[in-house]
Enzyme design. Structure first.
Site, PDB file in Angstrom:
ATOM      1  N   HIS A 193       4.558 -12.008  -3.615  1.00  0.00           N
ATOM      2  CA  HIS A 193       3.423 -12.288  -2.719  1.00  0.00           C
ATOM      3  C   HIS A 193       2.470 -13.246  -3.412  1.00  0.00           C
ATOM      4  CE1 HIS A 193       4.338  -8.416  -0.321  1.00  0.00           C
ATOM      5  NE2 HIS A 193       4.806  -9.484   0.312  1.00  0.00           N
ATOM      6  N   GLU A 196      -0.907 -12.486  -5.347  1.00  0.00           N
ATOM      7  CA  GLU A 196      -0.960 -11.400  -6.327  1.00  0.00           C
ATOM      8  C   GLU A 196      -0.844 -11.970  -7.742  1.00  0.00           C
ATOM      9  OE1 GLU A 196       2.018  -8.756  -4.667  1.00  0.00           O
ATOM     10  OE2 GLU A 196       0.892  -8.584  -2.804  1.00  0.00           O
ATOM     11  N   HIS A 319       4.104  -6.089  -7.806  1.00  0.00           N
ATOM     12  CA  HIS A 319       3.061  -6.547  -6.864  1.00  0.00           C
ATOM     13  C   HIS A 319       1.681  -6.168  -7.374  1.00  0.00           C
ATOM     14  CE1 HIS A 319       5.568  -6.938  -3.004  1.00  0.00           C
ATOM     15  NE2 HIS A 319       6.438  -6.447  -3.873  1.00  0.00           N
ATOM     16  N   GLU A 392       2.665  -1.553  -8.002  1.00  0.00           N
ATOM     17  CA  GLU A 392       1.437  -2.215  -7.560  1.00  0.00           C
ATOM     18  C   GLU A 392       0.461  -2.151  -8.722  1.00  0.00           C
ATOM     19  OE1 GLU A 392       0.920  -3.744  -4.709  1.00  0.00           O
ATOM     20  OE2 GLU A 392       2.495  -2.977  -3.386  1.00  0.00           O
TER      21      GLU A 392
HETATM   22  O1  0X9 Z   1       3.528  -4.062   1.784  1.00  0.00           O
HETATM   23  C1  0X9 Z   1       4.120  -4.518   0.807  1.00  0.00           C
HETATM   24  O2  0X9 Z   1       4.926  -5.418   0.855  1.00  0.00           O
HETATM   25  C2  0X9 Z   1       3.789  -3.954  -0.572  1.00  0.00           C
HETATM   26  N1  0X9 Z   1       2.383  -3.950  -0.767  1.00  0.00           N
HETATM   27  S1  0X9 Z   1       1.529  -5.318  -0.932  1.00  0.00           S
HETATM   28  O3  0X9 Z   1       0.154  -5.052  -0.707  1.00  0.00           O
HETATM   29  N2  0X9 Z   1       1.640  -5.827  -2.426  1.00  0.00           N
HETATM   30  O4  0X9 Z   1       2.063  -6.304  -0.082  1.00  0.00           O
HETATM   31  C3  0X9 Z   1       4.269  -2.537  -0.702  1.00  0.00           C
HETATM   32  C4  0X9 Z   1       5.562  -2.146  -0.063  1.00  0.00           C
HETATM   33  C5  0X9 Z   1       5.919  -0.745  -0.492  1.00  0.00           C
HETATM   34  N3  0X9 Z   1       6.803  -0.065   0.398  1.00  0.00           N
HETATM   35  C6  0X9 Z   1       6.366   0.762   1.363  1.00  0.00           C
HETATM   36  N4  0X9 Z   1       5.112   1.015   1.504  1.00  0.00           N
HETATM   37  N5  0X9 Z   1       7.250   1.321   2.152  1.00  0.00           N
HETATM   38 ZN    ZN Z   2       2.697  -7.551  -2.643  1.00  0.00          ZN
END
Ligand code: 0X9
Ligand code: ZN
Length: 767
Positions: A193, A196, A319, A392
């Site tokens: 991303h 980040e 991330h 994260e």
């Molecule tokens: O949403 C995402 O792609 C990730 N978070 S971010 O804020 N860095 O974009 C996390 C994905 C983790 N997986 C699930 N929450 N199922």
């Molecule tokens: Zn991310």
């Protein structure tokens, strides 16, 4: 759902910032890039935390959102980027909103100005990046090449394919010498991303510590001799370049979706429950999954690359932000066969992070955060059948700061803790047994020192308990190893005693245990040929300050408040640390109290006594700082200054910016400042704006100077300090008694040939 509103792409094209930018980059000036301001402006935009009480309130907030920043959509407060007008609107509707970033455009400008200022201040010429600032794509690529060129025997770099815009997706392969084809593999990436920015430093730090730690760190050496590492620091290269040049808070890749919409979320584009819950089919959305599974070149490159690895044991997609260690399932539609094993590894990764700098990263299933279909780590888990994790990074979602632009002081602690999570994950997934030995046990020995070491032997692949734990050691760098008794202390811990020999030799050792299935494991893996080596030296600690007394420091400076003092830290949250560093109780602090006790109105300086380092030496200490207002720069600073003329002239040796944890520093004085008999150091903490908050601490200051090993005077058998004929009589008695002094030829035995050896030692004399 969530729309990201942008200036039109045509505006961007007209101003062609990226062309100008690439010219600057072609000229090799990262500085030039840092000075460029991103084109897209965020005027009137804020980041707010919405504490919704109902689904309707959440839906309304999402409707007005420009971009959702938060991890936790669905449960608890959500961080959302929106216009100030929308914020007012939400408030008018009675929805609870707290402003986290008042003026997002100002944040972007502040961040860029800080990046540029640090670039200017930094003496370049060494590594292309450090962990004290954010660096653009080209600098990261340069750094990868620097590392690989430094140790071509341990690392190589290759492009695993191209992005949509034709950039190379660089991968660094790191493994110990020898045939790696049967070693299990670990894959790590960051920067999927684009916004980040704290994530590339985490993978850079991993590469840095693996490659540069191979010779000296047995844990690293073991993990490189047994594991084949594949590290992709900048996966979404187009997005990262675009976020630097044009739109700071861009997330996706740079696909032109048509109709003025850009970008596919690569973390929704993988072929695992593709198009399911938590992924959007609206190309304008931040979580747009793309037209089909793995539609994006970046996704395809990664899929084919990782599919080509035959024994991939684990993967991390790195991330930010929110401090989490996530694993599958990411949606309710997924079923995960190895749920409890995934959870156990995530838990250990979280523990390793906590142990490093005290930050807690919550380990949990992705869907417990929110559903997200088509994520990279769910694909490595379910598509490839390995153990995939999404880390994260900092900051915590509740920190109340701009989570994509954390202060640069967060980079180093973040990189350090995530590095530890990578290592633990690799160990748990590749090592038959996990050995844990603190590095302090193989610090330099003194001559004849006996040292008790303590280590743990843990199961990692769940194949039962360890037994037959042994330590093999020798004095010096050749000859057979002797098996030492390793006594169990309970809880998988063991102890043994290492004995050093003469000065200027080494103590060498390795650990061993047997798995329940009878496999004998050495640690490090080639311990018998490449053991852990500790030097036996005559180094002397010539100065040591644990803060309990004052061994000659003076305090000066014009600060109106907050001068250096020795105290047991109070631990008040905006001022002092919770405890000293070395556990003695006291340390040096810039005032210690519950009220506004930080440095104010000038500088406070802690100056050392004079040190004689005419033969060189090592200065080490622990420092702590809290720069709560994040105003470190020209007017506020915490630094180490050094004088080599007794205090007449001073030079800045280190500028500190890491906040909130004790950090350690070790400086080879001779190689950095030259050998000097007139060394003074001083710690200067300055705060010139009354609104700023700066608190600092110093502890465990130590100076070690290299001692010269006394040459053993073998012929002086009676030990009176002189070689005289009376030593002959002494040798005869030693011979008759079989005493150690009899051994004049150092063959470990006392025989008549030692007489001839004594004569030649006598003739050689002693200095
Ligand atoms: O949403 C995402 O792609 C990730 N978070 S971010 O804020 N860095 O974009 C996390 C994905 C983790 N997986 C699930 N929450 N199922
Ligand atoms: Zn991310």
């Amino acid at each position: 759902m969530v729309h990201i509103s942008k200036e039109e792409e045509s505006t961007v094209k007209r101003s062609t910032p990226s062309v100008a930018l690439s010219l600057i980059l072609a000229a090799g000036s990262a500085l030039g890039q840092a000075k460029e301001q991103p084109v897209v402006r965020y005027d009137g935009q804020q980041v707010v935390r919405v504490t919704h009480r109902t689904g309707d309130e959440l839906a309304r907030a999402l409707e007005l959102a420009e971009s959702v920043w938060s991890e936790r959509v669905g449960r608890g407060p959500v961080d959302i980027q929106m216009s100030a007008d929308s914020v007012a609107q939400l408030r008018a509707e009675g929805i609870q909103v707290e402003v986290i970033v008042e003026d997002l455009q100002a944040d972007v400008e502040r961040e860029r100005a800080e990046i540029s200022a640090k670039q200017v201040a930094r003496a370049r010429g060494g590594d292309a990046i450090d962990y004290d600032n954010y660096y653009p794509f080209d600098d990261h690529v340069t750094f990868m090449n620097q590392l690989v060129n430094e140790r071509a025997d341990l690392a190589s770099i290759s492009s695993i394919g191209q992005t949509l815009q034709g950039r190379e997706i660089w991968n660094v392969n790191i493994t110990g010498p020898g045939d790696a084809s049967s070693r299990p593999q670990i894959a790590i990436n960051s920067m999927i991303h684009a916004r980040e920015w704290i994530t590339p430093p985490a993978t850079a730090f991993l590469m840095d510590n693996l490659i540069r730690g191979y010779d000296s760190d047995p844990r690293v050496r073991n993990l490189m001799d047994t594991v084949d590492w594949y590290i992709t620091p900048i996966f979404n290269a187009d997005g990262y370049v675009y976020a630097w040049s044009t739109e700071r808070y861009w997330r996706k890749n740079r696909r032109n979706n048509g109709g003025g919409s850009f970008g596919v979320d690569l973390n929704r584009n993988f072929d695992v429950d593709w198009g399911g819950n938590g992924a959007s089919n609206d190309p304008n959305d931040e979580t747009y999954h793309g037209p089909s599974p793995a539609s994006e070149p970046e996704t395809q490159v990664m899929v084919s690359f990782l599919s080509g690895l035959d024994d991939l044991r684990a993967h991390v997609d790195t991330h930010s932000y929110s401090q989490l260690v996530l694993h599958a399932p990411g949606t309710f539609a997924q079923s995960v066969p190895n749920q409890s094993e995934l959870a156990a590894v995530a838990q250990s990764m979280s523990d390793a992070i906590l142990d490093t700098n005290g930050a807690f990263y919550t380990p949990q299933r992705g869907l417990d955060l929110y559903e997200a279909a088509g994520t990279f780590a769910d694909w490595t888990t379910l598509g490839l059948g390995t153990f995939g994790f999404t880390i994260e990074a900092r900051p915590d979602a509740g920190a109340g700061i701009n989570g994509f632009s954390p202060p640069a002081s967060q980079i180093l602690p973040t990189a350090q803790e995530i590095y530890k999570a990578y290592l633990v994950m690799a160990e748990l997934r590749t090592q038959p047994l996990r050995f844990v030995l603190d590095s302090s046990y193989y610090d330099n020995f003194e001559a004849d020192e006996s040292r008790q070491i303590v280590f743990s032997v843990l199961d990692s692949l769940n194949n039962g308990s360890d037994n037959n734990v042994k330590v093999f050691a020798r004095q010096g760098d050749s000859g057979a190893f002797t098996e030492l008794a390793a006594s169990p202390l309970g809880n998988d811990m063991y102890t043994a005693t290492l004995d050093a020999g003469a000065c200027d030799t080494t103590v060498e050792f390795y650990l061993q245990a047997m798995t329940s299935t009878g496999t004998i494991v050495d640690w490090p893996v080639n311990g018998a040929t490449v053991p852990i080596v500790a030097d036996v030296t005559a180094d002397m600690v010539t100065f040591s300050d644990d803060g309990e007394t004052n061994p000659g420091w003076t305090v000066s400076g014009n600060a109106s408040d907050g001068q250096w003092e020795r105290a047991v830290p109070f631990g008040y949250d905006r001022s002092d640390p919770d405890a000293d560093f070395d556990g003695s109780g006291q340390c040096w602090l810039t005032d210690n109290g519950t009220e506004n006790s930080d440095v104010d109105g000038g500088v406070t300086i802690l100056t050392s006594p004079l040190f004689d380092l005419s033969t060189g030496g090592t200065l080490s200490f622990a420092y702590w700082m809290n720069d709560e207002t994040n105003t470190i720069g020209s007017e506020d600073y915490f630094r180490l200054e050094v004088s080599t003329d007794g205090g007449s002239n001073w030079a800045v040796a280190r500028n500190y910016s890491a906040s909130g944890n004790w950090q350690t520093e070790s400086i080879d004085v001779g190689s950095e400042f030259g050998n000097t008999s007139q060394l003074r150091i001083r710690f200067a903490a300055a705060e010139n704006d009354p609104g700023d908050v700066l608190e600092c601490g110093i502890d465990a200051v130590e100076i070690i100077v290299p001692g010269v090993c006394e040459s053993e005077c073998l012929a002086d058998v009676n030990g009176d300090g002189a070689v005289t004929p009376t030593d002959f009589t002494a040798w005869v008695s030693a011979f008759n008694a079989g005493a150690p002094e009899c051994d004049q030829n150092n063959d470990g035995a006392c025989t008549p040939t030692d007489f001839t050896a004594w004569v030649s030692n006598f003739n050689a004399g002693c200095q």
